[in-house]
Motif scaffolding. Sequence first.
Motif, PDB file in Angstrom:
ATOM      1  N   PRO A  71     -27.789 -70.101 -41.670  1.00 23.99           N
ATOM      2  CA  PRO A  71     -27.124 -69.321 -42.723  1.00 23.99           C
ATOM      3  C   PRO A  71     -27.722 -67.933 -42.893  1.00 23.99           C
ATOM      4  O   PRO A  71     -27.092 -67.064 -43.506  1.00 23.99           O
ATOM      5  CB  PRO A  71     -27.345 -70.181 -43.972  1.00 23.99           C
ATOM      6  CG  PRO A  71     -28.571 -71.003 -43.678  1.00 23.99           C
ATOM      7  CD  PRO A  71     -28.469 -71.296 -42.208  1.00 23.99           C
ATOM      8  N   GLU A  72     -28.919 -67.724 -42.345  1.00 23.05           N
ATOM      9  CA  GLU A  72     -29.538 -66.399 -42.426  1.00 23.05           C
ATOM     10  C   GLU A  72     -28.667 -65.326 -41.785  1.00 23.05           C
ATOM     11  O   GLU A  72     -28.741 -64.143 -42.130  1.00 23.05           O
ATOM     12  CB  GLU A  72     -30.911 -66.409 -41.738  1.00 23.05           C
ATOM     13  CG  GLU A  72     -31.965 -67.231 -42.461  1.00 23.05           C
ATOM     14  CD  GLU A  72     -31.929 -68.701 -42.072  1.00 23.05           C
ATOM     15  OE1 GLU A  72     -32.813 -69.462 -42.523  1.00 23.05           O
ATOM     16  OE2 GLU A  72     -31.014 -69.114 -41.315  1.00 23.05           O
ATOM     17  N   PHE A  73     -27.823 -65.726 -40.826  1.00 24.67           N
ATOM     18  CA  PHE A  73     -26.946 -64.763 -40.161  1.00 24.67           C
ATOM     19  C   PHE A  73     -25.776 -64.326 -41.042  1.00 24.67           C
ATOM     20  O   PHE A  73     -25.109 -63.349 -40.733  1.00 24.67           O
ATOM     21  CB  PHE A  73     -26.406 -65.346 -38.854  1.00 24.67           C
ATOM     22  CG  PHE A  73     -27.336 -65.190 -37.691  1.00 24.67           C
ATOM     23  CD1 PHE A  73     -27.849 -63.953 -37.349  1.00 24.67           C
ATOM     24  CD2 PHE A  73     -27.694 -66.286 -36.922  1.00 24.67           C
ATOM     25  CE1 PHE A  73     -28.706 -63.799 -36.272  1.00 24.67           C
ATOM     26  CE2 PHE A  73     -28.540 -66.141 -35.828  1.00 24.67           C
ATOM     27  CZ  PHE A  73     -29.048 -64.895 -35.510  1.00 24.67           C
ATOM     28  N   ASN A  74     -25.516 -65.061 -42.099  1.00 31.24           N
ATOM     29  CA  ASN A  74     -24.402 -64.706 -42.989  1.00 31.24           C
ATOM     30  C   ASN A  74     -24.906 -63.853 -44.149  1.00 31.24           C
ATOM     31  O   ASN A  74     -24.550 -64.060 -45.304  1.00 31.24           O
ATOM     32  CB  ASN A  74     -23.718 -65.964 -43.528  1.00 31.24           C
ATOM     33  CG  ASN A  74     -22.335 -65.661 -44.085  1.00 31.24           C
ATOM     34  OD1 ASN A  74     -21.615 -64.810 -43.561  1.00 31.24           O
ATOM     35  ND2 ASN A  74     -21.948 -66.362 -45.141  1.00 31.24           N
ATOM     36  N   THR A  75     -25.747 -62.875 -43.836  1.00 34.28           N
ATOM     37  CA  THR A  75     -26.352 -62.033 -44.861  1.00 34.28           C
ATOM     38  C   THR A  75     -26.221 -60.561 -44.490  1.00 34.28           C
ATOM     39  O   THR A  75     -25.937 -60.220 -43.346  1.00 34.28           O
ATOM     40  CB  THR A  75     -27.850 -62.359 -45.044  1.00 34.28           C
ATOM     41  OG1 THR A  75     -28.543 -62.104 -43.811  1.00 34.28           O
ATOM     42  CG2 THR A  75     -28.048 -63.808 -45.442  1.00 34.28           C
ATOM     43  N   TYR A  76     -26.447 -59.727 -45.474  1.00 29.87           N
ATOM     44  CA  TYR A  76     -26.462 -58.280 -45.238  1.00 29.87           C
ATOM     45  C   TYR A  76     -27.438 -57.640 -46.214  1.00 29.87           C
ATOM     46  O   TYR A  76     -27.795 -58.221 -47.247  1.00 29.87           O
ATOM     47  CB  TYR A  76     -25.061 -57.677 -45.388  1.00 29.87           C
ATOM     48  CG  TYR A  76     -24.465 -57.767 -46.777  1.00 29.87           C
ATOM     49  CD1 TYR A  76     -24.478 -56.663 -47.637  1.00 29.87           C
ATOM     50  CD2 TYR A  76     -23.881 -58.948 -47.240  1.00 29.87           C
ATOM     51  CE1 TYR A  76     -23.927 -56.732 -48.906  1.00 29.87           C
ATOM     52  CE2 TYR A  76     -23.331 -59.033 -48.505  1.00 29.87           C
ATOM     53  CZ  TYR A  76     -23.353 -57.923 -49.331  1.00 29.87           C
ATOM     54  OH  TYR A  76     -22.810 -57.995 -50.593  1.00 29.87           O
ATOM     55  N   LEU A  77     -27.886 -56.441 -45.845  1.00 28.49           N
ATOM     56  CA  LEU A  77     -28.888 -55.744 -46.646  1.00 28.49           C
ATOM     57  C   LEU A  77     -28.221 -54.724 -47.560  1.00 28.49           C
ATOM     58  O   LEU A  77     -27.337 -53.978 -47.147  1.00 28.49           O
ATOM     59  CB  LEU A  77     -29.874 -55.033 -45.723  1.00 28.49           C
ATOM     60  CG  LEU A  77     -31.151 -54.494 -46.364  1.00 28.49           C
ATOM     61  CD1 LEU A  77     -32.043 -55.631 -46.821  1.00 28.49           C
ATOM     62  CD2 LEU A  77     -31.898 -53.617 -45.357  1.00 28.49           C
ATOM     63  N   LYS A  78     -28.647 -54.716 -48.808  1.00 30.68           N
ATOM     64  CA  LYS A  78     -28.125 -53.756 -49.776  1.00 30.68           C
ATOM     65  C   LYS A  78     -29.229 -53.389 -50.749  1.00 30.68           C
ATOM     66  O   LYS A  78     -29.787 -54.250 -51.424  1.00 30.68           O
ATOM     67  CB  LYS A  78     -26.919 -54.345 -50.524  1.00 30.68           C
ATOM     68  CG  LYS A  78     -26.286 -53.380 -51.516  1.00 30.68           C
ATOM     69  CD  LYS A  78     -24.991 -53.961 -52.112  1.00 30.68           C
ATOM     70  CE  LYS A  78     -25.250 -55.099 -53.064  1.00 30.68           C
ATOM     71  NZ  LYS A  78     -24.019 -55.534 -53.756  1.00 30.68           N
TER      72      LYS A  78
END
Length: 269
Positions: A71-78
């Motif tokens: 699930p770490e791949f379903n993330t983004y940085l903001k």
Amino acid sequence: MNPSETFNTTWRKTASTIYKKPIDSKIFGSVEIDITELERYIQTQRKAGVKATLTHFFLLATARAIKEEVPEFNTYLKRGNIYTHPHIDATVSVLRHDGEMGSVKMNNIDTYTLAELVEYLRKEIRTAQKGDDTSKAMKDSLARIPWPLRGMVYQFIKYITVHLGLSIPFLNLSANHFGAFFLSNIGSLGLDIGYPALFPSANVSFVLIMGGISKKPWVVNNEIVPRTIMTLGAALDHRVVDASHGGKLFTYLKKVVAKPELLEKISSR
């Protein structure tokens, strides 16, 4: 606890500070994978009326890998923190009739069956082939701006969406506009393997490349036999994931390629 908070470890916060996307935060990796059984499975599906291709399969398999294993791949940085996408989306590169590259956005991929995904992608590609995709409209609009204003406008849009994580509704852009990952089949263009760029304006965690296919001698049950081999390549955003996550992704893909029927299990919608 917000699921996103579990991803905001000390290292992730440090990585988001010391790395800049995509200049120095890329991790490259590749693997050769035996697709002999997968090709047989796809031929069986096509005989049954499901016009599946390797692209459909790897799109679905990658989404299921994210759902079930990484699930770490379903993330983004903001704004220095990692956030989880509300669902698993991806952008697929397509070659338009005019020879230009376009792209289509696919939503909630993990919830589809292979047959449903084939139909979904077919409709989206038909729209892109007509030149009606939003990526083409955006590129056309940007290209009409004179240089050097063009670069200034691009950097401003990137700053608003990627760095601040804000949306620009009238441009239909947001911090997670392109989904969790890009998928591109460069093998269909005659390339054996490629190491993709992390598109600067896309907050994706990785880009997956499908490379060339060839017959090779392969060890199966301690015997050397001819098998059909494909090369997969990936570029990972080291600000949000590590090489270990890429290893988990490739391990999952190898598993389902060896037993494609595993993807017939329908994920919850």
